[in-house]
Design a protein around this motif. Sequence first.
Motif, PDB file in Angstrom:
ATOM      1  N   LEU A   1       0.857  -1.185   0.000  1.00 42.66           N
ATOM      2  CA  LEU A   1       0.000   0.000   0.000  1.00 42.66           C
ATOM      3  C   LEU A   1       0.892   1.234   0.000  1.00 42.66           C
ATOM      4  O   LEU A   1       1.826   1.336   0.804  1.00 42.66           O
ATOM      5  CB  LEU A   1      -0.913   0.003   1.228  1.00 42.66           C
ATOM      6  CG  LEU A   1      -1.804   1.226   1.401  1.00 42.66           C
ATOM      7  CD1 LEU A   1      -2.819   1.311   0.255  1.00 42.66           C
ATOM      8  CD2 LEU A   1      -2.523   1.191   2.752  1.00 42.66           C
ATOM      9  N   PHE A   2       0.571   2.194  -0.882  1.00 43.56           N
ATOM     10  CA  PHE A   2       1.429   3.356  -1.060  1.00 43.56           C
ATOM     11  C   PHE A   2       0.609   4.640  -0.981  1.00 43.56           C
ATOM     12  O   PHE A   2      -0.482   4.726  -1.559  1.00 43.56           O
ATOM     13  CB  PHE A   2       2.133   3.306  -2.422  1.00 43.56           C
ATOM     14  CG  PHE A   2       2.897   2.036  -2.672  1.00 43.56           C
ATOM     15  CD1 PHE A   2       4.231   1.924  -2.316  1.00 43.56           C
ATOM     16  CD2 PHE A   2       2.273   0.942  -3.250  1.00 43.56           C
ATOM     17  CE1 PHE A   2       4.937   0.761  -2.552  1.00 43.56           C
ATOM     18  CE2 PHE A   2       2.963  -0.240  -3.491  1.00 43.56           C
ATOM     19  CZ  PHE A   2       4.304  -0.325  -3.139  1.00 43.56           C
ATOM     20  N   LEU A   3       1.134   5.615  -0.271  1.00 47.07           N
ATOM     21  CA  LEU A   3       0.546   6.947  -0.201  1.00 47.07           C
ATOM     22  C   LEU A   3       1.614   7.950  -0.609  1.00 47.07           C
ATOM     23  O   LEU A   3       2.767   7.848  -0.172  1.00 47.07           O
ATOM     24  CB  LEU A   3       0.041   7.255   1.213  1.00 47.07           C
ATOM     25  CG  LEU A   3      -1.035   6.321   1.769  1.00 47.07           C
ATOM     26  CD1 LEU A   3      -1.345   6.674   3.209  1.00 47.07           C
ATOM     27  CD2 LEU A   3      -2.301   6.383   0.906  1.00 47.07           C
ATOM     28  N   ARG A   4       1.235   8.934  -1.431  1.00 42.47           N
ATOM     29  CA  ARG A   4       2.220   9.862  -1.978  1.00 42.47           C
ATOM     30  C   ARG A   4       1.726  11.294  -1.874  1.00 42.47           C
ATOM     31  O   ARG A   4       0.525  11.568  -1.950  1.00 42.47           O
ATOM     32  CB  ARG A   4       2.512   9.505  -3.441  1.00 42.47           C
ATOM     33  CG  ARG A   4       2.924   8.039  -3.607  1.00 42.47           C
ATOM     34  CD  ARG A   4       3.163   7.670  -5.055  1.00 42.47           C
ATOM     35  NE  ARG A   4       3.497   6.240  -5.133  1.00 42.47           N
ATOM     36  CZ  ARG A   4       2.680   5.307  -5.595  1.00 42.47           C
ATOM     37  NH1 ARG A   4       1.475   5.632  -6.042  1.00 42.47           N
ATOM     38  NH2 ARG A   4       3.050   4.037  -5.605  1.00 42.47           N
ATOM     39  N   LEU A   5       2.694  12.208  -1.746  1.00 40.88           N
ATOM     40  CA  LEU A   5       2.401  13.628  -1.647  1.00 40.88           C
ATOM     41  C   LEU A   5       3.541  14.394  -2.301  1.00 40.88           C
ATOM     42  O   LEU A   5       4.710  13.993  -2.187  1.00 40.88           O
ATOM     43  CB  LEU A   5       2.257  14.046  -0.182  1.00 40.88           C
ATOM     44  CG  LEU A   5       1.860  15.490   0.101  1.00 40.88           C
ATOM     45  CD1 LEU A   5       0.442  15.757  -0.396  1.00 40.88           C
ATOM     46  CD2 LEU A   5       1.961  15.778   1.601  1.00 40.88           C
ATOM     47  N   GLY A   6       3.224  15.483  -2.984  1.00 42.54           N
ATOM     48  CA  GLY A   6       4.276  16.245  -3.637  1.00 42.54           C
ATOM     49  C   GLY A   6       3.864  17.678  -3.901  1.00 42.54           C
ATOM     50  O   GLY A   6       2.706  18.076  -3.714  1.00 42.54           O
ATOM     51  N   TYR A   7       4.834  18.446  -4.356  1.00 41.05           N
ATOM     52  CA  TYR A   7       4.591  19.837  -4.751  1.00 41.05           C
ATOM     53  C   TYR A   7       5.461  20.126  -5.963  1.00 41.05           C
ATOM     54  O   TYR A   7       6.684  19.976  -5.916  1.00 41.05           O
ATOM     55  CB  TYR A   7       4.925  20.808  -3.619  1.00 41.05           C
ATOM     56  CG  TYR A   7       4.332  22.180  -3.829  1.00 41.05           C
ATOM     57  CD1 TYR A   7       3.116  22.517  -3.260  1.00 41.05           C
ATOM     58  CD2 TYR A   7       4.978  23.132  -4.618  1.00 41.05           C
ATOM     59  CE1 TYR A   7       2.545  23.768  -3.453  1.00 41.05           C
ATOM     60  CE2 TYR A   7       4.425  24.380  -4.824  1.00 41.05           C
ATOM     61  CZ  TYR A   7       3.214  24.698  -4.245  1.00 41.05           C
ATOM     62  OH  TYR A   7       2.654  25.939  -4.450  1.00 41.05           O
TER      63      TYR A   7
END
Length: 339
Positions: free
Chosen positions: A281-287
């Motif tokens: 399971l993968f959760l990602r966040l970026g800008y």
Amino acid sequence: MKRIPIFTLLLSIVAWAPAQDRDVSKVGITAAPFLEIGVGARAVGMGGAFVGTASDASALFWNPAGIARIPSRELLFMHAEWLAEIDFDHAAAVIPLGASGALGMSLTVLNSGDMMVRTETQPDGTGEIFSAADLAVALSYAISLTDRFSIGFSGKYIQQKIWHESASGFAVDLGTLFITGFRGLRLGAALTNFGTDMCMQGKDILVFHDIDPFILGNNDRVPAHLQTESWPLPLLFQFGLAMEAWQTPLNRLTLAADAIHPYDNTESINLGMEYAFRELLFLRLGYRDLFLRDGEQSLTFGAGIANRLVNAFDLRIDYAYADFGRLDNVQRFSLTLGF
């Protein structure tokens, strides 16, 4: 001595790159801008900060050196409804060759679909239909020169078409990836879209012209060609860092940052992170586009799930959301199959 190759390459590229006037963004001066659209929902969910990670088939876009470290054959398919309801599709394949390196192939298509031809005198349509489409086909090769240093390159054929006109060109991508001994810290660099200029040509370039419409009896259908200009490809240099800030048998947290130096815009930075639980399971966040002048992109996030199918097949499904400010948003879905 293992540090010398990557830093030598970086210094030579930076020294070669033309100095950029910070008062001029150069937006809109290149052909084939679709080559700058990020691929792979995983990478996009991390804000496009993927040059230092480049660990799946989308590395063919971000940093071709990364495919040298992919352990098994891999296929990636991605679809996105781009801005203005334009379809954007990407497919990639990686084939490891053991100690001889790895081969990669990719196909990128941007398609507007059919549209009506409208003119000032016929705003409801002339009855004719036209479309615009962009295509890029790439063949890549990468090899690990040491247990920590990899290098890769791609050759690309690029084509743009609108109605009866088209332009084509060729480009190469170069990438390096170096793994340090500190918490898996990775340094990546990529120079992409270094190639030929592109110029639109087609049957509509041929027109008939009346040299002097005020003279009666002269030839009012003199054959002539409209002059079209050649435009360079969107050359891009990226340098990326990535590392596992937290890693246990069950959890992993990867942090990444990329510095972007484009030919047709101002410099910017992409930031991203990925949390993995059991690598399932993968959760990602970026800008994206931090410090970019007049940029519309900003927050990205995404998620993914992986599963093993019928013993030998690994399947991962990823989703990414990217905010485009006044242009709303773009959502991407990708499927990765390893075998």
